[in-house]
Design a protein around this motif. Structure first.
Motif: not given
Length: 407
Positions: A171-178
């Motif tokens: 689906v997606q990858s991201f670094q947690a913003y918070t």
């Protein structure tokens, strides 16, 4: 090489997003010759795609393991019930994974893994965790997470059944913003969304700490049916002696569905459509769940003596509420001498990273016929600013008015 090692070696986490966007994420890449840099990027991309493929294959293999649960759920129409989801959670738990239903209505299995992950992330220690969020139709969303130096990188993949075959996809990858692990035991991660974004919310919340099973049963039976959506029963101080500012038009909406198990026979999609509800029909719905005299309903709900009806209208555009409103949780209860039960409730609003946007004490009266009545509510704590963001008061109708006919 096992899946976890390959995920590490491939640098799948936040690097996947960077590669798909065209970068390779190596700090010394600028010093390399263009040809060497391109070759490295292609190799990294290949490794990452391989790791993602293996992640999806692993999810499909897991789903095959609960095929019997899935097929029985379809056959007996239990797949989307709490009982059906509990079976899938138990299976995933026995396989060593942390898992919870997407609505946080069932206690997480292997919750200690997530507690340990959050504790290490807070201490800026390296750690890994996987959480399965079980949704309807035997499907799930898989969150593969890694924390380093207090940051949390997330790879999100999903699995659904297509016909009789499980199909997983990245689906997606991201670094947690918070991210936050709350006092009440919620792990909430937030994906950054640009200003003006008009899609799903960026927050995902998992209840990690378990709730008492009796509290969960009381919540499902008495509180969740009324909830916080389009009514003020749980956010207003009131009692059987003084119904205060309760809005009976909103309560008729909610309680009609509770009583009959179906939506109102009026076109609620027609903006501001107005109807006359016969006195007996209107009052019988409210009196199912409230011990109230007709005279009180007449006074507060705009009763029209000539036609012996109550005015009702579909909420207009200016009264639409924010989606993703809070949901209630019963965190404790007291059985009282008069046979009533006091429920201590907290409103969880994942969208606002809050596990307690409002707290109240709701008293209910179980009846011999299996039904119940709401007796009183007392708000003990609230965030008024946030409450005003989700609850929009309903307008009060006055006679005469332009009417529409029931469907």
């Amino acid at each position: 090489m096992n899946l976890k090692v390959k995920m590490k070696k491939a640098g799948v986490y936040i690097a996947v997003l960077a590669v798909l966007a065209g970068g390779c994420g190596r700090e010394d890449k600028d010093s390399l010759q263009y040809e060497d840099a391109l070759a490295i990027e292609e190799k990294e991309n290949s490794d990452q795609q391989e790791a993602l493929q293996e992640l999806c294959e692993d999810s499909e293999h897991l789903a095959e393991g609960y095929r019997e649960i899935y097929e029985n759920g379809k056959k007996y129409q239990t797949m989307n019930t709490l009982e059906g989801k509990q079976q899938i959670l138990n299976y995933l738990g026995n396989k060593g994974y942390a898992a919870v239903d997407a609505e946080n209505q069932i206690n997480m299995v292997n919750s200690d893994q997530v507690e340990d992950f959050c504790a290490k992330a807070k201490k800026r220690q390296d750690a890994e965790a996987t959480i399965f969020s079980v949704i309807d139709e035997g499907a799930f969303i898989r969150y593969t997470m890694q924390t380093r130096e207090g940051n949390i990188d997330v790879v999100v993949s999903s699995l659904k059944w297509e016909g009789d075959s499980p199909k997983a996809e990245y689906v997606q990858s991201f670094q947690a913003y918070t991210w936050n692990y709350t006092e009440n035991g919620y792990f909430i991660i937030e994906r950054y969304l640009p200003e003006g974004y008009d899609g799903a919310i960026g927050q995902t919340g998992f209840r990690v700490k378990p709730l008492d099973e009796t509290c969960r049963e009381l919540n499902q039976k008495y509180v969740m049916p009324i909830g916080y959506e389009r009514n003020n029963l749980l956010i207003t101080d009131w009692s059987e002696d003084d119904f205060a500012d309760l809005n009976f038009g909103d309560l008729y909406d909610r309680m009609y569905e509770m009583k009959y198990g179906e939506s109102l026979p009026y076109d609620v999609e027609l903006d501001g459509a107005k109807y006359e509800i016969p006195k007996e029909d209107f009052e019988s719905v409210l009196k199912t769940y409230l011990k109230i005299d007709s005279s009180v309903v007449e006074k507060k709900a705009g009763y029209h003596t000539d036609s012996q009806t109550y005015p009702y209208y579909a909420r207009g555009m200016e009264e639409y509420e924010m989606p993703y409103e809070p949901y209630p949780e019963v965190i404790s209860y007291e059985e009282q001498a008069d046979g009533t039960i006091k429920l201590m409730i907290q409103g969880v609003w994942i969208m606002e990273n809050s596990d307690r946007v409002i707290s109240s004490e709701l008293v209910i009266r179980p009846l011999d016929n299996g039904s119940f009545q709401y007796v009183s509510n007392h708000v003990t704590d609230r965030n008024r600013e946030l409450q005003e963001r989700w609850y929009v008061p309903r307008k009060t109708l006055k006679w005469p008015m332009q009417l529409h006919r029931p469907l």
